[in-house]
Design a protein around this motif. Structure first.
Motif, PDB file in Angstrom:
ATOM      1  N   VAL A  90       0.855  -1.187   0.000  1.00  0.00           N
ATOM      2  CA  VAL A  90       0.000   0.000   0.000  1.00  0.00           C
ATOM      3  C   VAL A  90       0.888   1.233   0.000  1.00  0.00           C
ATOM      4  CG1 VAL A  90      -1.880   1.210   1.166  1.00  0.00           C
ATOM      5  CG2 VAL A  90      -1.729  -1.277   1.336  1.00  0.00           C
ATOM      6  N   VAL A  91       0.534   2.214  -0.845  1.00  0.00           N
ATOM      7  CA  VAL A  91       1.261   3.482  -0.872  1.00  0.00           C
ATOM      8  C   VAL A  91       0.279   4.626  -0.662  1.00  0.00           C
ATOM      9  CG1 VAL A  91       3.013   2.544  -2.443  1.00  0.00           C
ATOM     10  CG2 VAL A  91       1.064   3.795  -3.385  1.00  0.00           C
ATOM     11  N   ASP A  92       0.801   5.786  -0.239  1.00  0.00           N
ATOM     12  CA  ASP A  92      -0.078   6.949  -0.065  1.00  0.00           C
ATOM     13  C   ASP A  92      -0.253   7.684  -1.383  1.00  0.00           C
ATOM     14  OD1 ASP A  92       2.495   8.957   1.631  1.00  0.00           O
ATOM     15  OD2 ASP A  92       2.192   8.471  -0.506  1.00  0.00           O
ATOM     16  N   GLU A  93      -0.922   8.842  -1.318  1.00  0.00           N
ATOM     17  CA  GLU A  93      -1.240   9.569  -2.551  1.00  0.00           C
ATOM     18  C   GLU A  93       0.004  10.085  -3.283  1.00  0.00           C
ATOM     19  OE1 GLU A  93      -1.810  12.550   0.891  1.00  0.00           O
ATOM     20  OE2 GLU A  93      -1.986  10.395   0.491  1.00  0.00           O
ATOM     21  N   ASN A  94       1.136  10.101  -2.593  1.00  0.00           N
ATOM     22  CA  ASN A  94       2.384  10.539  -3.220  1.00  0.00           C
ATOM     23  C   ASN A  94       3.240   9.365  -3.714  1.00  0.00           C
ATOM     24  OD1 ASN A  94       1.917  13.357  -2.667  1.00  0.00           O
ATOM     25  ND2 ASN A  94       2.413  12.902  -0.517  1.00  0.00           N
ATOM     26  N   GLY A  95       2.706   8.166  -3.570  1.00  0.00           N
ATOM     27  CA  GLY A  95       3.447   6.991  -4.018  1.00  0.00           C
ATOM     28  C   GLY A  95       4.508   6.536  -3.050  1.00  0.00           C
ATOM     29  N   ILE A  96       4.356   6.904  -1.775  1.00  0.00           N
ATOM     30  CA  ILE A  96       5.317   6.506  -0.746  1.00  0.00           C
ATOM     31  C   ILE A  96       4.760   5.300   0.002  1.00  0.00           C
ATOM     32  CG2 ILE A  96       6.575   7.210   1.318  1.00  0.00           C
ATOM     33  CD1 ILE A  96       7.419   8.631  -1.279  1.00  0.00           C
ATOM     34  N   GLY A  97       5.581   4.252   0.175  1.00  0.00           N
ATOM     35  CA  GLY A  97       5.123   3.022   0.808  1.00  0.00           C
ATOM     36  C   GLY A  97       4.705   3.232   2.247  1.00  0.00           C
ATOM     37  N   ILE A  98       3.506   2.731   2.609  1.00  0.00           N
ATOM     38  CA  ILE A  98       3.019   2.873   3.994  1.00  0.00           C
ATOM     39  C   ILE A  98       2.689   1.529   4.636  1.00  0.00           C
ATOM     40  CG2 ILE A  98       2.139   5.225   3.719  1.00  0.00           C
ATOM     41  CD1 ILE A  98      -0.645   4.070   3.312  1.00  0.00           C
ATOM     42  N   ALA A 118      -5.135  -1.119  -7.517  1.00  0.00           N
ATOM     43  CA  ALA A 118      -6.367  -0.327  -7.558  1.00  0.00           C
ATOM     44  C   ALA A 118      -6.191   0.937  -6.722  1.00  0.00           C
ATOM     45  CB  ALA A 118      -7.547  -1.141  -7.033  1.00  0.00           C
ATOM     46  N   PRO A 119      -6.843   2.045  -7.126  1.00  0.00           N
ATOM     47  CA  PRO A 119      -6.744   3.283  -6.337  1.00  0.00           C
ATOM     48  C   PRO A 119      -7.555   3.177  -5.045  1.00  0.00           C
ATOM     49  CG  PRO A 119      -8.270   3.576  -8.168  1.00  0.00           C
ATOM     50  CD  PRO A 119      -7.670   2.210  -8.339  1.00  0.00           C
ATOM     51  N   ILE A 120      -7.114   3.909  -4.012  1.00  0.00           N
ATOM     52  CA  ILE A 120      -7.867   4.024  -2.753  1.00  0.00           C
ATOM     53  C   ILE A 120      -8.497   5.411  -2.738  1.00  0.00           C
ATOM     54  CG2 ILE A 120      -7.727   4.013  -0.243  1.00  0.00           C
ATOM     55  CD1 ILE A 120      -5.193   2.284  -0.518  1.00  0.00           C
ATOM     56  N   VAL A 121      -9.805   5.462  -2.834  1.00  0.00           N
ATOM     57  CA  VAL A 121     -10.519   6.739  -2.897  1.00  0.00           C
ATOM     58  C   VAL A 121     -11.453   6.839  -1.692  1.00  0.00           C
ATOM     59  CG1 VAL A 121     -12.089   8.178  -4.240  1.00  0.00           C
ATOM     60  CG2 VAL A 121     -10.401   6.732  -5.416  1.00  0.00           C
ATOM     61  N   VAL A 122     -11.320   7.921  -0.908  1.00  0.00           N
ATOM     62  CA  VAL A 122     -12.155   8.156   0.274  1.00  0.00           C
ATOM     63  C   VAL A 122     -12.900   9.468   0.082  1.00  0.00           C
ATOM     64  CG1 VAL A 122     -12.191   8.437   2.775  1.00  0.00           C
ATOM     65  CG2 VAL A 122     -10.505   6.910   1.722  1.00  0.00           C
ATOM     66  N   ASN A 123     -14.236   9.373   0.075  1.00  0.00           N
ATOM     67  CA  ASN A 123     -15.080  10.568  -0.117  1.00  0.00           C
ATOM     68  C   ASN A 123     -14.669  11.350  -1.357  1.00  0.00           C
ATOM     69  OD1 ASN A 123     -16.555  10.028   2.246  1.00  0.00           O
ATOM     70  ND2 ASN A 123     -15.030  11.095   3.506  1.00  0.00           N
ATOM     71  N   GLY A 124     -14.362  10.597  -2.414  1.00  0.00           N
ATOM     72  CA  GLY A 124     -14.022  11.233  -3.680  1.00  0.00           C
ATOM     73  C   GLY A 124     -12.607  11.743  -3.774  1.00  0.00           C
ATOM     74  N   VAL A 125     -11.817  11.530  -2.719  1.00  0.00           N
ATOM     75  CA  VAL A 125     -10.440  12.030  -2.702  1.00  0.00           C
ATOM     76  C   VAL A 125      -9.479  10.849  -2.790  1.00  0.00           C
ATOM     77  CG1 VAL A 125      -8.708  13.320  -1.394  1.00  0.00           C
ATOM     78  CG2 VAL A 125     -11.118  14.024  -1.330  1.00  0.00           C
ATOM     79  N   LEU A 126      -8.505  10.911  -3.710  1.00  0.00           N
ATOM     80  CA  LEU A 126      -7.511   9.861  -3.865  1.00  0.00           C
ATOM     81  C   LEU A 126      -6.558   9.877  -2.676  1.00  0.00           C
ATOM     82  CD1 LEU A 126      -6.310   7.683  -5.813  1.00  0.00           C
ATOM     83  CD2 LEU A 126      -4.798   9.472  -6.674  1.00  0.00           C
ATOM     84  N   LYS A 127      -6.497   8.752  -1.962  1.00  0.00           N
ATOM     85  CA  LYS A 127      -5.653   8.668  -0.770  1.00  0.00           C
ATOM     86  C   LYS A 127      -4.441   7.754  -0.960  1.00  0.00           C
ATOM     87  CE  LYS A 127      -8.051  11.247   2.076  1.00  0.00           C
ATOM     88  NZ  LYS A 127      -7.470  12.450   2.702  1.00  0.00           N
ATOM     89  N   GLY A 128      -4.393   7.035  -2.068  1.00  0.00           N
ATOM     90  CA  GLY A 128      -3.269   6.132  -2.302  1.00  0.00           C
ATOM     91  C   GLY A 128      -3.688   5.005  -3.223  1.00  0.00           C
ATOM     92  N   SER A 129      -2.937   3.909  -3.196  1.00  0.00           N
ATOM     93  CA  SER A 129      -3.287   2.739  -4.006  1.00  0.00           C
ATOM     94  C   SER A 129      -2.825   1.480  -3.301  1.00  0.00           C
ATOM     95  CB  SER A 129      -2.661   2.830  -5.406  1.00  0.00           C
ATOM     96  OG  SER A 129      -1.257   2.778  -5.339  1.00  0.00           O
ATOM     97  N   ILE A 130      -3.479   0.365  -3.634  1.00  0.00           N
ATOM     98  CA  ILE A 130      -3.152  -0.927  -3.037  1.00  0.00           C
ATOM     99  C   ILE A 130      -2.848  -1.916  -4.154  1.00  0.00           C
ATOM    100  CG2 ILE A 130      -5.609  -1.536  -2.905  1.00  0.00           C
ATOM    101  CD1 ILE A 130      -4.880  -3.264  -0.442  1.00  0.00           C
ATOM    102  N   GLY A 131      -1.772  -2.667  -3.996  1.00  0.00           N
ATOM    103  CA  GLY A 131      -1.354  -3.635  -5.008  1.00  0.00           C
ATOM    104  C   GLY A 131      -1.350  -5.044  -4.452  1.00  0.00           C
ATOM    105  N   VAL A 132      -1.820  -5.992  -5.257  1.00  0.00           N
ATOM    106  CA  VAL A 132      -1.772  -7.419  -4.910  1.00  0.00           C
ATOM    107  C   VAL A 132      -0.858  -8.093  -5.923  1.00  0.00           C
ATOM    108  CG1 VAL A 132      -3.086  -9.532  -4.572  1.00  0.00           C
ATOM    109  CG2 VAL A 132      -4.110  -7.326  -3.974  1.00  0.00           C
TER     110      VAL A 132
END
Length: 577
Positions: A141-149, A211-225
C-alpha cells in the motif's frame, strides 16, 4: 485610576481564557466567576458572585481546599451534563495565610469522545493489519504521493524486501524490471490488472493487480496485490492434469469427425455404427496410426452408454502387475504401497459406460483369463480380494497385432479371442484409401492453423500430389506429423503450403516403398488380406533394417512406430536376431 485600569485588563484576560475559573475568599464566598465558568456551568456571574460557593456549585471541593491548604490537581468531576477536569489550589498571602482558593476547569466530554473514537480507529487499524498480514496474497500500500506505507509478510516472502526496504520509500523501490503500477494508478486513477513484471533483488517474475484508494471522492493512495507466476504455473499444470483426467473419462469424438469418402473407410464406419447400437464387444483392428481410438470414441458416443464414462488404457504401457491393479483395483494391504482403504479399478470406474483396451495383444495370459471373466460373468475380483464385484461395462478392444498368430504361438487365449472378436472392424491403412489424403490434409491444415495461430489457406497441387503418392507407413499419425512440421517450416507470411515446405522423404525410404509396392503389384493369388499384409510387413521390416544398418531406433523412427512395437513385429516375423 491606574489600579482600576489594571483590574479591567485582568478581567479581559480571565474572561478570554477557554478554561473556567472560580475564585473564593477565605469564607468561601465567590469573588471570581469568568465567562468560561458561566458557559460550562450554565450559571451567570451575576447570580454567582457574592454567594457561598456551595450554593452555586453543589459538589465543589473548594471549601476542603480552604480548610486543608492542599492543592487537588487534574481531578475529574461531573458538572451537570458534562464531565470536567479541574485543578483546585489555595491562595495564600505574603505571610502564608490562606486567604482564598481558585478552581480552574475544562470540559473533557469532547476530548473523551475523541479519545474513544481514536481507540476505535486504532482497533480497526489493528484488525485491518491483522487481516492483511494473515492473507497469503502479497500486498503493498502506498499513499497519494506513491510513498510506501504498508506491506504484509507474504509480500516479504515473495519479493525478499522487508519493511525497512519499502516503508517511506517510493513505490518504484521494489521494481527490478517494468514500470511501477502504483504510480500509474495514482496518475490515471484507474485500476490495472494482470501486469507482468519482475520485483525484488531475486527478480521474481510476478503478475500485479493495483487499484486506487478513494475516500469521499479524494484519492488517498493505491493498493497492489502481487501474484507469484510460479504458483500460477503450478496451478495451471494441476488444471491441465485435471483436464487430462477429464479427457481420460470422456469420449471426445463422434463419427462426424472421421474424415474420408473412400469405400474402405465408409465401410468401416458403417460397421462401427451398427456395432454401436448393440451391447456386443468390439475388436478394432488395424495398423498403428489408423485411428482405432477415434473409432472407439465414436462407438461409445453413438451407443446407449454415452451418458456413462469412457475410460481408455493402453495395455502395452504398463507391466502386468500394475496393469492388473489399474484395471481391477485392489484392497487395502494387497501389496506393498497399496493405498489405505484400497482403490477401485478402471473397469469399476467405467461401470455403466465403456472401457477401451488399446494394444490388447500385449496382455499376458493370466490377465486375459481375468478379462474373459469380465466379458462372460460381468464381474471382477480386486487384487488381494476373493469377493467378486458385479460390473456392467462394455469392452472395446484394439490391436495392430495378428491375434491369430499369437494364438498359434500360445500367447493369446483362444476362448478370449472369440469373446473379443464378436464384432471385428478392420480400419484400413492410409495407403488403401489414398483418395482420402487430400481431405485429411485439408482438415489437418485447419486444425494446425488454429493451434499455431497461422493462416495457411491451401496446399499446392504439387504438394497434394506428393502427399497422395506417398504410402504412409505411419498412416494418419504420420500425415499429421508431416502437415504439422510443414506448417512450422513456413514463414508467417506464407499462406500456401508448397512442396518445399514438406519434410523431405529420403531416397532410401522412397526406394523401400517402391520395392514394396512392386512386390505387391506382382501379386499373390488366393491369399487373404492378412496373409498379404504379413508378407508386405516382413519385407518392409527387412528393407528398413538394411537401410539403417540394423539400427532399430532409427528403423522405428523411419517407420513411425515405437521401438517396443518394432521389436514385437520383428519377433512376429522371426527377424529379432
Amino acid at each position: 485610576m491606574l489600579e482600576h485600569l489594571k483590574k479591567a485588563e485582568m478581567d479581559i484576560i480571565l474572561n478570554s481564557t477557554h478554561d473556567g475559573m472560580i475564585a473564593v475568599n477565605e469564607n468561601g464566598t465567590i469573588t471570581l466567576f469568568n465567562k468560561s465558568a458561566e458557559r460550562l456551568t450554565g450559571i451567570s456571574a451575576e447570580n454567582a458572585l457574592g454567594k457561598d460557593v456551595t450554593e452555586v456549585i453543589v459538589n465543589t471541593r473548594l471549601p476542603q481546599v480552604l480548610e486543608s491548604g492542599i492543592s487537588e490537581l487534574n481531578r475529574q468531576q461531573e458538572l451537570g451534563n458534562i464531565k470536567i477536569i479541574t485543578s483546585r489550589v489555595p491562595v495564600k498571602n505574603h505571610l502564608g495565610k490562606i486567604v482564598g482558593a481558585v478552581a480552574v476547569f475544562k470540559d473533557i466530554t469532547e476530548m473523551k469522545n475523541l479519545a474513544e473514537e481514536l481507540t476505535n480507529l486504532k482497533e480497526i487499524q489493528v484488525l485491518l493489519e491483522a487481516i492483511i498480514n494473515s492473507t497469503q496474497d502479497a500486498i503493498s500500500v502506498v499513499d497519494e504521493n506513491g510513498i510506501g506505507i504498508m506491506i504484509n509478510p507474504a509480500y516479504t516472502r515473495l519479493t525478499g524486501l522487508t519493511k525497512e526496504d519499502v516503508i517511506n520509500k517510493p513505490a518504484s523501490v521494489d521494481i527490478a524490471e517494468g514500470e511501477s503500477m502504483h504510480f500509474q494508478v495514482l496518475r490515471t486513477k484507474k485500476p490495472v490488472k494482470g501486469v507482468r513484471m519482475k520485483v525484488g533483488p531475486r527478480r521474481k517474475e510476478v503478475l500485479v493487480d493495483v487499484a486506487p484508494i478513494v475516500v469521499n471522492g479524494v484519492l488517498k493512495g493505491s493498493i497492489g496485490v502481487i501474484h507469484d507466476i510460479s504458483e500460477i504455473r503450478k496451478l495451471t499444470d494441476e488444471l491441465e492434469k485435471a483436464r487430462k483426467r477429464i479427457r481420460h473419462l470422456e469420449a471426445k469424438y463422434t463419427f462426424q469427425e472421421i474424415i474420408g469418402s473412400s469405400e474402405a473407410i465408409l465401410g468401416a464406419v458403417e460397421q462401427a455404427k451398427k456395432a454401436a447400437l448393440t451391447p456386443a464387444t468390439v475388436l478394432l483392428r488395424g495398423e498403428s496410426g489408423t485411428g482405432k481410438e477415434l473409432f472407439a470414441h465414436a462407438i461409445h458416443n453413438a451407443s446407449g452408454r454415452n451418458k456413462g464414462q469412457f475410460i481408455r488404457i493402453n495395455c502395452a504401457s504398463l507391466s502386468d502387475s500394475l496393469l492388473e491393479s489399474e484395471l481391477f483395483g485392489y484392497v487395502e494391504g494387497a501389496f506393498t504401497g497399496a493405498k489405505r482403504g484400497g482403490r477401485k479399478g478402471l473397469i469399476e470406474e467405467a461401470n455403466g459406460g465403456t472401457i477401451f483396451l488399446d494394444e490388447i495383444g500385449e496382455t499376458s495370459l493370466s490377465l486375459q483369463t481375468k478379462l474373459l471373466r469380465v466379458i462372460q460373468e460381468k464381474e471382477i475380483i480386486r487384487v488381494g480380494d476373493s469377493k467378486p464385484v458385479q460390473v456392467d461395462v462394455r469392452i472395446i478392444a484394439a490391436t495392430n497385432a495378428s491375434l491369430e498368430e499369437l494364438m498359434q504361438k500360445g500367447l493369446f487365449r483362444e476362448d478370449f479371442y472369440y469373446r473379443l472378436n464378436v464384432v471385428p472392424i478392420f480400419i484400413p491403412p492410409l495407403r488403401h484409401r489414398k483418395e482420402d489424403v487430400p481431405l485429411l490434409a485439408d482438415h489437418m491444415l485447419n486444425k494446425y492453423n488454429q493451434e499455431y495461430g497461422r493462416n495457411v489457406e491451401a496446399i499446392s497441387g504439387e504438394a497434394q500430389k506428393a502427399l497422395s503418392n506417398y504410402d504412409w507407413p505411419g498412416n494418419i499419425r504420420e500425415l499429421e506429423n508431416v502437415i504439422s512440421r510443414a506448417m512450422i517450416n513456413m514463414k508467417f507470411t506464407d499462406n500456401i503450403m508448397y512442396l518445399e515446405h514438406l519434410p523431405i522423404f529420403t531416397v532410401q525410404k522412397q526406394h523401400i516403398l517402391t520395392n514394396k509396392q512392386e512386390k505387391l503389384d506382382r501379386g499373390y493369388n488366393g491369399e487373404t488380406y492378412e496373409e498379404l499384409y504379413s508378407l508386405w510387413e516382413k519385407s518392409l521390416l527387412q528393407n528398413v533394417l538394411t537401410v539403417t544398418n540394423g539400427n532399430k531406433t532409427e528403423a522405428s523412427k523411419t517407420l513411425g512406430i515405437s521401438v517396443r512395437n518394432l521389436y514385437y513385429k520383428l519377433q512376429k516375423h522371426n527377424l529379432a536376431n
